[in-house]
Design a protein around this motif. Sequence first.
Motif, PDB file in Angstrom:
ATOM      1  N   GLY A 170      -3.125  32.422  34.705  1.00 47.02           N
ATOM      2  CA  GLY A 170      -4.549  32.498  35.009  1.00 47.02           C
ATOM      3  C   GLY A 170      -5.369  33.045  33.870  1.00 47.02           C
ATOM      4  N   THR A 171      -4.700  33.594  32.848  1.00 47.44           N
ATOM      5  CA  THR A 171      -5.393  34.082  31.658  1.00 47.44           C
ATOM      6  C   THR A 171      -5.662  32.909  30.723  1.00 47.44           C
ATOM      7  N   PRO A 172      -6.935  32.626  30.412  1.00 48.95           N
ATOM      8  CA  PRO A 172      -7.209  31.495  29.508  1.00 48.95           C
ATOM      9  C   PRO A 172      -6.767  31.816  28.079  1.00 48.95           C
ATOM     10  N   VAL A 173      -5.985  30.923  27.504  1.00 56.22           N
ATOM     11  CA  VAL A 173      -5.549  31.045  26.116  1.00 56.22           C
ATOM     12  C   VAL A 173      -6.192  29.909  25.328  1.00 56.22           C
ATOM     13  N   SER A 174      -7.004  30.267  24.331  1.00 57.29           N
ATOM     14  CA  SER A 174      -7.749  29.285  23.554  1.00 57.29           C
ATOM     15  C   SER A 174      -7.244  29.235  22.114  1.00 57.29           C
ATOM     16  N   VAL A 175      -7.416  28.075  21.486  1.00 61.80           N
ATOM     17  CA  VAL A 175      -7.043  27.904  20.087  1.00 61.80           C
ATOM     18  C   VAL A 175      -8.178  27.212  19.350  1.00 61.80           C
ATOM     19  N   VAL A 176      -8.543  27.762  18.199  1.00 59.44           N
ATOM     20  CA  VAL A 176      -9.565  27.165  17.337  1.00 59.44           C
ATOM     21  C   VAL A 176      -8.906  26.793  16.005  1.00 59.44           C
ATOM     22  N   TYR A 177      -9.102  25.563  15.579  1.00 62.62           N
ATOM     23  CA  TYR A 177      -8.560  25.084  14.309  1.00 62.62           C
ATOM     24  C   TYR A 177      -9.709  24.949  13.307  1.00 62.62           C
ATOM     25  N   GLY A 178      -9.479  25.431  12.097  1.00 70.83           N
ATOM     26  CA  GLY A 178     -10.509  25.389  11.068  1.00 70.83           C
ATOM     27  C   GLY A 178     -10.295  24.270  10.067  1.00 70.83           C
ATOM     28  N   ARG A 179     -11.234  24.153   9.174  1.00 71.29           N
ATOM     29  CA  ARG A 179     -11.170  23.147   8.112  1.00 71.29           C
ATOM     30  C   ARG A 179      -9.963  23.413   7.224  1.00 71.29           C
ATOM     31  N   PRO A 180      -9.245  22.353   6.832  1.00 73.99           N
ATOM     32  CA  PRO A 180      -8.077  22.563   5.960  1.00 73.99           C
ATOM     33  C   PRO A 180      -8.473  23.188   4.626  1.00 73.99           C
ATOM     34  N   LEU A 181      -7.671  24.148   4.187  1.00 67.81           N
ATOM     35  CA  LEU A 181      -7.837  24.729   2.860  1.00 67.81           C
ATOM     36  C   LEU A 181      -6.984  23.931   1.881  1.00 67.81           C
ATOM     37  N   LEU A 182      -7.581  23.462   0.803  1.00 68.08           N
ATOM     38  CA  LEU A 182      -6.826  22.751  -0.219  1.00 68.08           C
ATOM     39  C   LEU A 182      -6.184  23.759  -1.168  1.00 68.08           C
ATOM     40  N   PRO A 183      -5.126  23.365  -1.881  1.00 69.22           N
ATOM     41  CA  PRO A 183      -4.431  24.306  -2.760  1.00 69.22           C
ATOM     42  C   PRO A 183      -5.356  25.040  -3.726  1.00 69.22           C
ATOM     43  N   ALA A 184      -6.356  24.350  -4.262  1.00 69.69           N
ATOM     44  CA  ALA A 184      -7.261  24.996  -5.215  1.00 69.69           C
ATOM     45  C   ALA A 184      -8.045  26.137  -4.581  1.00 69.69           C
ATOM     46  N   GLU A 185      -8.144  26.145  -3.238  1.00 63.72           N
ATOM     47  CA  GLU A 185      -8.908  27.182  -2.542  1.00 63.72           C
ATOM     48  C   GLU A 185      -8.093  28.429  -2.254  1.00 63.72           C
ATOM     49  N   TYR A 186      -6.773  28.309  -2.209  1.00 64.85           N
ATOM     50  CA  TYR A 186      -5.963  29.494  -1.907  1.00 64.85           C
ATOM     51  C   TYR A 186      -5.018  29.887  -3.041  1.00 64.85           C
ATOM     52  N   ASP A 187      -4.752  28.974  -3.974  1.00 65.98           N
ATOM     53  CA  ASP A 187      -3.743  29.238  -4.997  1.00 65.98           C
ATOM     54  C   ASP A 187      -4.379  29.518  -6.356  1.00 65.98           C
ATOM     55  N   ASP A 188      -3.979  30.630  -6.953  1.00 66.69           N
ATOM     56  CA  ASP A 188      -4.430  30.981  -8.297  1.00 66.69           C
ATOM     57  C   ASP A 188      -3.209  31.393  -9.113  1.00 66.69           C
ATOM     58  N   ILE A 203      -5.640  32.829   3.109  1.00 72.81           N
ATOM     59  CA  ILE A 203      -5.365  32.066   4.315  1.00 72.81           C
ATOM     60  C   ILE A 203      -5.669  32.905   5.551  1.00 72.81           C
ATOM     61  N   MET A 204      -5.279  34.181   5.527  1.00 72.35           N
ATOM     62  CA  MET A 204      -5.539  35.061   6.667  1.00 72.35           C
ATOM     63  C   MET A 204      -7.036  35.280   6.852  1.00 72.35           C
ATOM     64  N   ALA A 205      -7.784  35.345   5.768  1.00 69.48           N
ATOM     65  CA  ALA A 205      -9.238  35.500   5.873  1.00 69.48           C
ATOM     66  C   ALA A 205      -9.866  34.286   6.551  1.00 69.48           C
ATOM     67  N   ALA A 206      -9.326  33.102   6.269  1.00 68.61           N
ATOM     68  CA  ALA A 206      -9.830  31.890   6.918  1.00 68.61           C
ATOM     69  C   ALA A 206      -9.529  31.919   8.418  1.00 68.61           C
ATOM     70  N   ILE A 207      -8.373  32.463   8.786  1.00 66.22           N
ATOM     71  CA  ILE A 207      -8.044  32.614  10.208  1.00 66.22           C
ATOM     72  C   ILE A 207      -9.012  33.588  10.872  1.00 66.22           C
ATOM     73  N   ALA A 208      -9.272  34.716  10.210  1.00 68.96           N
ATOM     74  CA  ALA A 208     -10.151  35.744  10.765  1.00 68.96           C
ATOM     75  C   ALA A 208     -11.575  35.245  10.953  1.00 68.96           C
ATOM     76  N   ALA A 209     -11.987  34.282  10.154  1.00 67.44           N
ATOM     77  CA  ALA A 209     -13.353  33.777  10.226  1.00 67.44           C
ATOM     78  C   ALA A 209     -13.578  32.836  11.405  1.00 67.44           C
ATOM     79  N   LEU A 210     -12.504  32.382  12.040  1.00 65.41           N
ATOM     80  CA  LEU A 210     -12.647  31.449  13.160  1.00 65.41           C
ATOM     81  C   LEU A 210     -13.106  32.182  14.419  1.00 65.41           C
ATOM     82  N   GLU A 211     -14.017  31.563  15.153  1.00 66.01           N
ATOM     83  CA  GLU A 211     -14.551  32.154  16.373  1.00 66.01           C
ATOM     84  C   GLU A 211     -14.585  31.103  17.471  1.00 66.01           C
ATOM     85  N   LEU A 212     -14.516  31.583  18.707  1.00 70.69           N
ATOM     86  CA  LEU A 212     -14.668  30.672  19.836  1.00 70.69           C
ATOM     87  C   LEU A 212     -16.102  30.166  19.894  1.00 70.69           C
TER      88      LEU A 212
END
Length: 218
Positions: A170-188, A203-212
């Motif tokens: 009965g507990t709603p579990v939601s999932v939000v998917y964000g825009r794909p990060l390309l290698p140039a955006e996460y790899d240095d 990558i974790m910052a991109a996860i944290a930025a997602l909201e319902l």
Amino acid sequence: MSEPAASARMGLVYGACRHLLEVVHGAFFRGEMTGLAHVPSDGPLIIASNHASFLDPPFVGVRVMRPLVFFARKTLWKGGLASWWLDTVGAIPVDRDGSDVAAIKAVLRALQGGRALVLFPEGTRSPDGALQPPKSGVGLIACRAQVPVVPARIFNSHHALGRTGGLRPGTPVSVVYGRPLLPAEYDDPAMGKERYQRASEKIMAAIAALELPTPEVV
């Protein structure tokens, strides 16, 4: 068994399990599933998600219409039906007591073969649903494979089945998917020995930025 036959069997078994889990989610944990259009339908891919419950692995892929690859503890391969199922759906055994070079090689082979892989950057379940600092593992795999990373965030799974509580249908579990990060955006590569950890943090910052999504007011 030939590779095409094994692939067909995997698709059949995985699809049946995914459909069953979709029914379970819709009946007992119905929540929002948004941003699915961000998940490419083919090609190598990592889906990186937060982790707070044993429900996260099945629910992060329950509405993704392509087979996903997951890690599983080596100790789960005990023979019989469980081992058959793990092998059939393409799970990758991992030794969680230390560095598992064989598992990393298996992951890279799966990505090179065009598979989609689910990883949890935090490495372990959060006790209260709060996001934890990421480990370097997801950054290592992403940087070596040079594939898109789709950030995903699961909401309320720790209330539905947390580390300190029982199952709460009965507990709603939601999932939000964000825009794909390309290698140039996460790899240095210039980051040297900090390269993989910094990639994980991005990558974790991109996860944290997602909201319902905010419910519409009628």
